[in-house]
Structure formats: C-alpha cells, structure tokens
Scaffold this motif. Structure first.
Motif, mmCIF file in Angstrom:
data_model
loop_
_atom_site.group_PDB
_atom_site.id
_atom_site.type_symbol
_atom_site.label_atom_id
_atom_site.label_comp_id
_atom_site.label_asym_id
_atom_site.label_seq_id
_atom_site.Cartn_x
_atom_site.Cartn_y
_atom_site.Cartn_z
ATOM 1 N N SER A 86 0.777 -1.325 -0.004
ATOM 2 C CA SER A 86 0.025 0.127 0.074
ATOM 3 C C SER A 86 0.938 1.107 0.018
ATOM 4 O O SER A 86 2.037 1.197 0.596
ATOM 5 C CB SER A 86 -0.734 0.119 1.392
ATOM 6 O OG SER A 86 -1.913 -1.005 1.125
ATOM 7 N N HIS A 110 -9.521 3.394 1.571
ATOM 8 C CA HIS A 110 -9.135 2.543 0.644
ATOM 9 C C HIS A 110 -9.136 2.825 -0.852
ATOM 10 O O HIS A 110 -10.222 3.281 -1.145
ATOM 11 C CB HIS A 110 -9.682 1.120 0.959
ATOM 12 C CG HIS A 110 -9.036 0.037 -0.042
ATOM 13 N ND1 HIS A 110 -9.341 -0.242 -1.115
ATOM 14 C CD2 HIS A 110 -7.884 -0.778 0.352
ATOM 15 C CE1 HIS A 110 -8.622 -1.225 -1.619
ATOM 16 N NE2 HIS A 110 -7.765 -1.747 -0.994
ATOM 17 N N ASN A 111 -8.043 2.625 -1.576
ATOM 18 C CA ASN A 111 -8.252 2.861 -3.049
ATOM 19 C C ASN A 111 -7.500 1.728 -3.492
ATOM 20 O O ASN A 111 -6.467 1.275 -3.012
ATOM 21 C CB ASN A 111 -7.881 4.040 -3.441
ATOM 22 C CG ASN A 111 -8.720 4.486 -4.767
ATOM 23 O OD1 ASN A 111 -8.901 3.775 -5.738
ATOM 24 N ND2 ASN A 111 -8.695 5.740 -4.929
ATOM 25 N N ILE A 113 -4.869 0.896 -6.710
ATOM 26 C CA ILE A 113 -3.728 1.662 -7.653
ATOM 27 C C ILE A 113 -4.312 1.291 -9.087
ATOM 28 O O ILE A 113 -4.403 2.251 -9.818
ATOM 29 C CB ILE A 113 -2.412 1.203 -7.409
ATOM 30 C CG1 ILE A 113 -1.807 1.390 -6.143
ATOM 31 C CG2 ILE A 113 -1.413 1.585 -8.522
ATOM 32 C CD1 ILE A 113 -0.569 0.775 -5.962
ATOM 33 N N LYS A 115 -7.039 0.811 -12.027
ATOM 34 C CA LYS A 115 -8.439 1.556 -12.215
ATOM 35 C C LYS A 115 -9.254 0.369 -12.951
ATOM 36 O O LYS A 115 -9.269 0.386 -14.175
ATOM 37 C CB LYS A 115 -8.003 2.835 -12.741
ATOM 38 C CG LYS A 115 -7.359 3.701 -12.020
ATOM 39 C CD LYS A 115 -7.707 3.747 -10.597
ATOM 40 C CE LYS A 115 -6.820 4.824 -9.608
ATOM 41 N NZ LYS A 115 -7.138 4.716 -8.436
ATOM 42 N N LYS A 120 -13.150 -0.305 -7.940
ATOM 43 C CA LYS A 120 -13.752 0.729 -7.770
ATOM 44 C C LYS A 120 -14.980 0.354 -6.859
ATOM 45 O O LYS A 120 -15.047 0.908 -5.653
ATOM 46 C CB LYS A 120 -13.989 1.824 -8.625
ATOM 47 C CG LYS A 120 -13.028 2.295 -9.578
ATOM 48 C CD LYS A 120 -13.504 3.231 -10.353
ATOM 49 C CE LYS A 120 -12.552 3.854 -11.505
ATOM 50 N NZ LYS A 120 -12.869 4.702 -12.543
ATOM 51 N N SER A 123 -13.627 -1.073 -3.352
ATOM 52 C CA SER A 123 -13.155 -0.122 -2.502
ATOM 53 C C SER A 123 -14.213 0.546 -1.907
ATOM 54 O O SER A 123 -14.199 0.889 -0.728
ATOM 55 C CB SER A 123 -12.233 0.798 -3.237
ATOM 56 O OG SER A 123 -10.987 0.390 -3.634
ATOM 57 N N VAL A 183 -6.113 8.791 1.459
ATOM 58 C CA VAL A 183 -5.845 7.344 0.780
ATOM 59 C C VAL A 183 -4.935 6.385 1.033
ATOM 60 O O VAL A 183 -3.760 7.129 1.066
ATOM 61 C CB VAL A 183 -6.090 7.786 -0.572
ATOM 62 C CG1 VAL A 183 -6.123 6.253 -1.524
ATOM 63 C CG2 VAL A 183 -7.521 8.258 -0.935
ATOM 64 N N SER A 184 -5.251 5.333 1.345
ATOM 65 C CA SER A 184 -4.212 4.018 1.131
ATOM 66 C C SER A 184 -4.505 3.520 -0.298
ATOM 67 O O SER A 184 -5.448 2.692 -0.306
ATOM 68 C CB SER A 184 -4.504 3.221 2.385
ATOM 69 O OG SER A 184 -3.705 1.962 2.134
ATOM 70 N N GLN A 185 -3.693 3.639 -1.208
ATOM 71 C CA GLN A 185 -3.692 2.904 -2.468
ATOM 72 C C GLN A 185 -2.901 1.682 -2.473
ATOM 73 O O GLN A 185 -1.792 1.613 -1.999
ATOM 74 C CB GLN A 185 -2.999 4.193 -3.608
ATOM 75 C CG GLN A 185 -3.855 4.965 -3.968
ATOM 76 C CD GLN A 185 -3.368 5.545 -5.323
ATOM 77 O OE1 GLN A 185 -2.042 5.924 -5.319
ATOM 78 N NE2 GLN A 185 -4.383 5.780 -6.237
ATOM 79 N N THR A 186 -3.626 0.299 -2.807
ATOM 80 C CA THR A 186 -3.221 -0.623 -2.846
ATOM 81 C C THR A 186 -3.145 -1.467 -4.030
ATOM 82 O O THR A 186 -4.129 -1.403 -4.820
ATOM 83 C CB THR A 186 -3.991 -1.458 -1.584
ATOM 84 O OG1 THR A 186 -4.170 -1.008 -0.349
ATOM 85 C CG2 THR A 186 -3.402 -3.131 -1.539
#
Length: 218
Positions: A86, A110-111, A113, A115, A120, A123, A183-186
């Motif tokens: 993350s 949460h998001n 990485i 797309k 989506k 999340s 945001v935490s992009q995972t």
C-alpha cells in the motif's frame, strides 16, 4: 507525538511499492519505521540498509504475529499498521499527530492503484459498508490505533489470516473508529495474478470458513 509505522514483509525484495513507501517516509519527522520480516534474503537486506528503519527478522509465519512483534517493541504513542503493498498519502501522518486527541483508532480510505470498475466497487464497499457501517477495516486500509489501547488487548491477534478483522472486532466493542479521507492505495496484485473471478471466489470461501468458526490456521 511519535508515530510508529509497522510493516510486515515476506519476499518483498522486488516489491517496488514497499520501497516507494520507505522513500516517501524519509522526509517525515517524529516517526519510527519498523520492518518485521520473514525469511529475509540478502538482496532484500542490501536494499533496505540505506533507510532509517528498525529491522527485525523473525521466524513467524503469521502476519498477525509479525505485526504484534513490531508494535510491542514500538516506542510511538500511535501505531500505524502499514500494508507492504500500500502507498499512503503521507499527509495522513501529520493529521494523526495534530488530531490525536480526537480519536482512539481508525483507518485510511481504501483505493486500488489499478483502475477497473470492479476495483472501484470493492473499495467503495470496503470504505462505506464494511468500514463505516460494520467497523471492519483490512490491513490495506492501514489501520492506526493508540498504543496504550493495544497494550490492553495484547496487540495484534496472532491469527494466520483475518487478524485485522479480529482486531477491529475487539476494538469496536470499546471505541468507535474513524475513517480519515487520506487514501491508502493498494496493489490489486492477487486479482491481477489469479483473475478477478477466481480470487473473488477464494475470498468468499475464506470469509465463509472464518464466519462459521473454522480455525484460521486450518
């Protein structure tokens, strides 16, 4: 106000997200970064030696046990359990320092990485249904909690999987969590590697087994 960031690693020598995290944290003050590693390899050790971190190599297969090992040795007032895949908005660290009196525990938003519509939706469900309504956050949300609270419950549960769920169930009984907008992009690497259908089915089966009480070790 010191924040301890605990990162459990295993075979992360080629995990660029983990090393980007270490780079992003370089500029921050009043933090300590604790990496608790399983099965360290020489290439991994060589890559992390240039970072200002506290490193432990431990024979603990359970991620929960490694997280607990790190937080028990942390010096911070707040523990941030950080997923190794993350990337967090580092402004969240300053937010936690400035607003530490207004929360007991919580998680980032949460998001993914990657797309895709499915990611989506996942999340959205994680943030607004499982998170805001059920008060359950997974490790890829990057859960934060005050250390004195963790001391009371003996830190992260030692379960083989779903240790984050068990932790949230313990915490929500006594304190209401907050979800902050940072945001935490995972990485969706498991979905990308195994396929969305297969991984979704596997996740459902694991959650069902956990719900009916099958041991997490099994």
């Amino acid at each position: 106000m010191l924040i301890s960031i605990i990162i459990p690693t295993h075979n992360d020598g080629e995990n660029n997200i983990f090393f980007q995290t270490l780079e992003n944290l370089r500029s921050l003050k009043n933090i300590e970064v604790i990496v608790v590693d399983l099965d360290s390899k020489s290439d991994f050790l060589g890559k992390i030696k240039n970072y200002s971190i506290t490193y432990y190599s431990v024979p603990l297969q359970s991620r929960g046990k490694r997280l607990s090992y790190g937080s028990k040795r942390a010096n911070g007032d707040i523990i941030l359990y950080h997923h190794p895949r993350s990337l967090i908005d580092i402004r969240a660290i300053d937010f936690l320092k400035e607003h530490h009196q207004s929360f007991h525990w919580g998680a980032l938003t949460h998001n993914f990485i990657e797309k895709r519509w499915f990611y989506k939706f996942t999340s959205w469900y994680s943030n607004y249904i499982r998170g805001d309504i059920r008060k359950i956050y997974y490790l890829d949300h990057c859960i934060f909690v005050k250390k004195h609270i963790l001391d009371e419950i003996n830190h992260m549960p030692p379960h083989e999987i779903f240790e984050d769920t068990v932790l949230c169930n313990l915490l929500k009984k006594v304190y209401k969590p907050i979800r902050i907008e940072f945001v935490s992009q995972t990485s969706a690497i498991r979905f990308e590697k195994n396929g969305i259908v297969f991984q979704s089915c596997m996740n459902f089966i694991l959650k069902l087994c956990f719900a009916i009480g099958i041991s997490t070790k099994k």
